[in-house]
Design a protein around this motif. Structure first.
Motif, PDB file in Angstrom:
ATOM      1  N   MET A  36       5.195  -3.416  15.547  1.00 48.31           N
ATOM      2  CA  MET A  36       4.904  -3.439  13.913  1.00 48.31           C
ATOM      3  C   MET A  36       3.400  -4.428  14.058  1.00 48.31           C
ATOM      4  SD  MET A  36       6.428  -4.008  10.426  1.00 48.31           S
ATOM      5  CE  MET A  36       7.738  -3.793  10.986  1.00 48.31           C
ATOM      6  N   PRO A  37       2.115  -3.834  13.592  1.00 50.49           N
ATOM      7  CA  PRO A  37       0.900  -4.789  14.063  1.00 50.49           C
ATOM      8  C   PRO A  37       1.611  -5.630  11.715  1.00 50.49           C
ATOM      9  CG  PRO A  37       0.206  -3.005  13.017  1.00 50.49           C
ATOM     10  CD  PRO A  37       2.054  -2.599  13.243  1.00 50.49           C
ATOM     11  N   THR A  38       0.922  -7.449  12.561  1.00 46.65           N
ATOM     12  CA  THR A  38       1.662  -7.918  11.436  1.00 46.65           C
ATOM     13  C   THR A  38       0.255  -7.825  10.288  1.00 46.65           C
ATOM     14  OG1 THR A  38      -0.775  -9.338  11.941  1.00 46.65           O
ATOM     15  CG2 THR A  38       2.116  -9.685  13.087  1.00 46.65           C
ATOM     16  N   LEU A  39       0.739  -8.141   8.973  1.00 48.93           N
ATOM     17  CA  LEU A  39      -0.187  -7.918   8.245  1.00 48.93           C
ATOM     18  C   LEU A  39      -1.859  -8.056   8.268  1.00 48.93           C
ATOM     19  CD1 LEU A  39      -0.030  -7.045   4.676  1.00 48.93           C
ATOM     20  CD2 LEU A  39       0.093  -9.550   4.109  1.00 48.93           C
ATOM     21  N   ASN A  40      -2.404  -9.170   9.241  1.00 48.96           N
ATOM     22  CA  ASN A  40      -3.584  -9.261   9.814  1.00 48.96           C
ATOM     23  C   ASN A  40      -4.286  -8.478   9.708  1.00 48.96           C
ATOM     24  OD1 ASN A  40      -3.461 -11.621   7.518  1.00 48.96           O
ATOM     25  ND2 ASN A  40      -3.275 -12.908   9.899  1.00 48.96           N
ATOM     26  N   GLN A  41      -3.451  -8.027  10.563  1.00 51.99           N
ATOM     27  CA  GLN A  41      -3.711  -6.883  11.978  1.00 51.99           C
ATOM     28  C   GLN A  41      -3.517  -4.912  11.831  1.00 51.99           C
ATOM     29  OE1 GLN A  41      -0.713  -7.750  14.590  1.00 51.99           O
ATOM     30  NE2 GLN A  41      -1.970  -8.399  16.625  1.00 51.99           N
ATOM     31  N   GLN A  42      -3.469  -5.205  10.559  1.00 47.96           N
ATOM     32  CA  GLN A  42      -3.223  -3.536   9.486  1.00 47.96           C
ATOM     33  C   GLN A  42      -5.013  -3.397   9.420  1.00 47.96           C
ATOM     34  OE1 GLN A  42      -0.411  -4.007   6.291  1.00 47.96           O
ATOM     35  NE2 GLN A  42       1.102  -3.784   7.573  1.00 47.96           N
ATOM     36  N   THR A  43      -5.369  -2.368   9.604  1.00 46.90           N
ATOM     37  CA  THR A  43      -6.360  -1.606   8.637  1.00 46.90           C
ATOM     38  C   THR A  43      -6.259  -1.634   7.043  1.00 46.90           C
ATOM     39  OG1 THR A  43      -5.493   0.474   9.123  1.00 46.90           O
ATOM     40  CG2 THR A  43      -6.755  -0.748  10.527  1.00 46.90           C
ATOM     41  N   GLY A  44      -7.170  -1.246   6.336  1.00 42.49           N
ATOM     42  CA  GLY A  44      -7.851  -1.063   5.483  1.00 42.49           C
ATOM     43  C   GLY A  44      -6.849   0.361   5.036  1.00 42.49           C
ATOM     44  N   PRO A  45      -6.930   1.129   5.583  1.00 47.11           N
ATOM     45  CA  PRO A  45      -5.984   2.282   5.080  1.00 47.11           C
ATOM     46  C   PRO A  45      -4.601   2.153   5.321  1.00 47.11           C
ATOM     47  CG  PRO A  45      -8.150   3.353   6.916  1.00 47.11           C
ATOM     48  CD  PRO A  45      -7.756   1.645   6.721  1.00 47.11           C
ATOM     49  N   GLU A  46      -4.428   1.703   6.305  1.00 48.42           N
ATOM     50  CA  GLU A  46      -2.344   0.561   6.569  1.00 48.42           C
ATOM     51  C   GLU A  46      -1.877   0.389   5.461  1.00 48.42           C
ATOM     52  OE1 GLU A  46      -2.566  -0.605  10.404  1.00 48.42           O
ATOM     53  OE2 GLU A  46      -2.153   0.733  11.095  1.00 48.42           O
ATOM     54  N   GLN A  47      -2.941  -1.086   4.846  1.00 48.25           N
ATOM     55  CA  GLN A  47      -1.972  -2.093   3.596  1.00 48.25           C
ATOM     56  C   GLN A  47      -2.373  -1.373   2.972  1.00 48.25           C
ATOM     57  OE1 GLN A  47      -4.843  -5.137   3.485  1.00 48.25           O
ATOM     58  NE2 GLN A  47      -5.031  -5.665   5.961  1.00 48.25           N
ATOM     59  N   ALA A  48      -3.390  -0.030   2.876  1.00 45.58           N
ATOM     60  CA  ALA A  48      -3.311   0.836   1.010  1.00 45.58           C
ATOM     61  C   ALA A  48      -2.000   1.623   1.148  1.00 45.58           C
ATOM     62  CB  ALA A  48      -4.626   1.753   1.208  1.00 45.58           C
ATOM     63  N   ALA A  49      -1.957   1.749   2.060  1.00 47.01           N
ATOM     64  CA  ALA A  49      -0.978   2.770   2.289  1.00 47.01           C
ATOM     65  C   ALA A  49       0.491   2.114   2.159  1.00 47.01           C
ATOM     66  CB  ALA A  49      -0.633   3.506   3.769  1.00 47.01           C
ATOM     67  N   ARG A  50       0.465   1.075   2.285  1.00 46.40           N
ATOM     68  CA  ARG A  50       1.928   0.435   2.530  1.00 46.40           C
ATOM     69  C   ARG A  50       1.981  -0.242   1.375  1.00 46.40           C
ATOM     70  NH1 ARG A  50       4.540  -3.649   7.298  1.00 46.40           N
ATOM     71  NH2 ARG A  50       4.386  -1.507   7.993  1.00 46.40           N
ATOM     72  N   LYS A  51       0.956  -0.189   0.651  1.00 44.37           N
ATOM     73  CA  LYS A  51       1.069  -1.450  -1.149  1.00 44.37           C
ATOM     74  C   LYS A  51       1.454   0.274  -1.540  1.00 44.37           C
ATOM     75  CE  LYS A  51      -1.993  -3.360  -5.094  1.00 44.37           C
ATOM     76  NZ  LYS A  51      -0.909  -2.365  -5.838  1.00 44.37           N
ATOM     77  N   ARG A  52       1.273   1.314  -1.447  1.00 47.79           N
ATOM     78  CA  ARG A  52       1.264   2.422  -2.692  1.00 47.79           C
ATOM     79  C   ARG A  52       3.169   2.537  -1.857  1.00 47.79           C
ATOM     80  NH1 ARG A  52      -3.802   4.582  -1.512  1.00 47.79           N
ATOM     81  NH2 ARG A  52      -3.302   5.558   0.396  1.00 47.79           N
ATOM     82  N   ILE A  53       3.363   2.659  -1.320  1.00 47.64           N
ATOM     83  CA  ILE A  53       4.958   2.723  -0.818  1.00 47.64           C
ATOM     84  C   ILE A  53       5.826   1.668  -1.692  1.00 47.64           C
ATOM     85  CG2 ILE A  53       6.586   2.744   1.088  1.00 47.64           C
ATOM     86  CD1 ILE A  53       4.529   4.425   2.807  1.00 47.64           C
ATOM     87  N   LYS A  54       4.696   0.455  -1.571  1.00 47.17           N
ATOM     88  CA  LYS A  54       6.235  -1.025  -2.177  1.00 47.17           C
ATOM     89  C   LYS A  54       6.134  -0.581  -3.499  1.00 47.17           C
ATOM     90  CE  LYS A  54       5.955  -5.864  -1.558  1.00 47.17           C
ATOM     91  NZ  LYS A  54       5.004  -6.998  -2.658  1.00 47.17           N
ATOM     92  N   ASP A  55       4.296  -0.328  -4.123  1.00 42.44           N
ATOM     93  CA  ASP A  55       4.104   0.204  -5.403  1.00 42.44           C
ATOM     94  C   ASP A  55       5.516   1.075  -6.093  1.00 42.44           C
ATOM     95  OD1 ASP A  55       2.143  -1.905  -5.384  1.00 42.44           O
ATOM     96  OD2 ASP A  55       0.983  -0.870  -5.997  1.00 42.44           O
TER      97      ASP A  55
END
Ligand SMILES: C[S@@+](CC[C@H](N)C(=O)[O-])C[C@H]1O[C@@H](n2cnc3c(N)ncnc32)[C@H](O)[C@@H]1O
Length: 232
Positions: free
Chosen positions: A1-20
């Motif tokens: 699994m990529p670390t937070l720093n290795q995630q692309t913008g869309p991946e970070q946004a996807a993970r944020k929506r899932i978390k929200d």
């Protein structure tokens, strides 16, 4: 699994929506509003996160049909509770199931599922945290609930209604995200319903793959023949 720093913008946004989505406190208005906004990008987001819940629950349905049902797969009636955009329906179709109904709290998610044409009928604005008054007792051979016993979504006591709409000797197949299983009284509710003779745990796949972020438990409950509620 990529670390937070290795995630692309869309991946970070996807993970944020899932978390929200986990912070909505089971509030029907907030959930409906949130999923209205997420319906168009939901599938892309969960695909990015390696979501395999729908594949696992459909394959469990497939195994239960092969092992226990006399009827052929195409004649098995399945309710997809909290069907979202229809990812479970797609997997069930792939495996040869055809009699699929679905419902969801979010009309926008339900409309996406309708458009897949995998389902006979899909209803929106149905709240699994209350009585499923449009659904008769003992109707479905298999009831599936995938991705819905998740923090901020549905309470463990929703299992009771899933048991009611499932026919005697039929099965309920559900995922519980690990964080949900740890934070709620889901297993206590299972024990209460078992003690009341409303279901029996037939299988539990603990700590299965679910999403990159965390795993889930996958449950198969059988509805016993002798204590089914009268048809309503
Ligand atoms: C994470 S998605 C899972 C959707 C689909 N089952 C899947 O596996 O892709 C959770 C779904 O549960 C629905 N939901 C949330 N709370 C609900 C409730 N109280 N009653 C019915 N559906 C609900 C949401 O609208 C959303 O479509």
């Amino acid at each position: 699994m990529p670390t937070l720093n290795q995630q692309t913008g869309p991946e970070q946004a996807a993970r944020k929506r899932i978390k929200d989505s986990h912070a909505l406190d089971g509030d029907v208005g907030r959930l409906a509003h949130f999923y209205r906004g997420w319906a168009s990008s939901y599938e892309l987001d969960v695909d990015r996160e390696g979501y395999c819940g729908p594949t696992v629950v459909a394959e469990l349905a497939s195994a239960m049909q092969t092992a226990y049902f006399a009827n052929e797969r195409a004649a098995i009636a399945i309710l997809d509770a909290g069907c979202g955009t229809g990812l479970v329906g797609a997997q069930l179709k792939r495996l040869g199931f055809q009699l699929l109904d679905g419902f969801d709290l979010s009309e926008e998610m339900a409309e996406k599922a309708r458009k897949t044409r995998f389902y006979r009928h899909v209803q929106g604005d149905v709240n699994l945290n209350g009585p499923l008054s449009d659904y008769s007792s003992a109707t479905y051979d298999i009831t599936i609930c995938c991705g819905v016993f998740t923090l901020g979504h549905v309470r463990p006591d929703a299992l009771r209604e899933l048991a009611r709409v499932t026919r005697p000797n039929g099965f309920i197949i559900a995922s519980t995200r690990k964080s949900y299983a740890e934070a709620t009284s889901f297993e206590d509710e299972v024990r209460r319903l078992e003690d009341a003779g409303m279901l029996v745990t037939a299988q539990c796949l603990k700590n299965g793959k679910y999403m990159a972020e965390e795993g889930a438990h996958y449950w198969v409950f059988e509805v016993p023949a002798r204590t089914s509620a009268p048809a309503g």
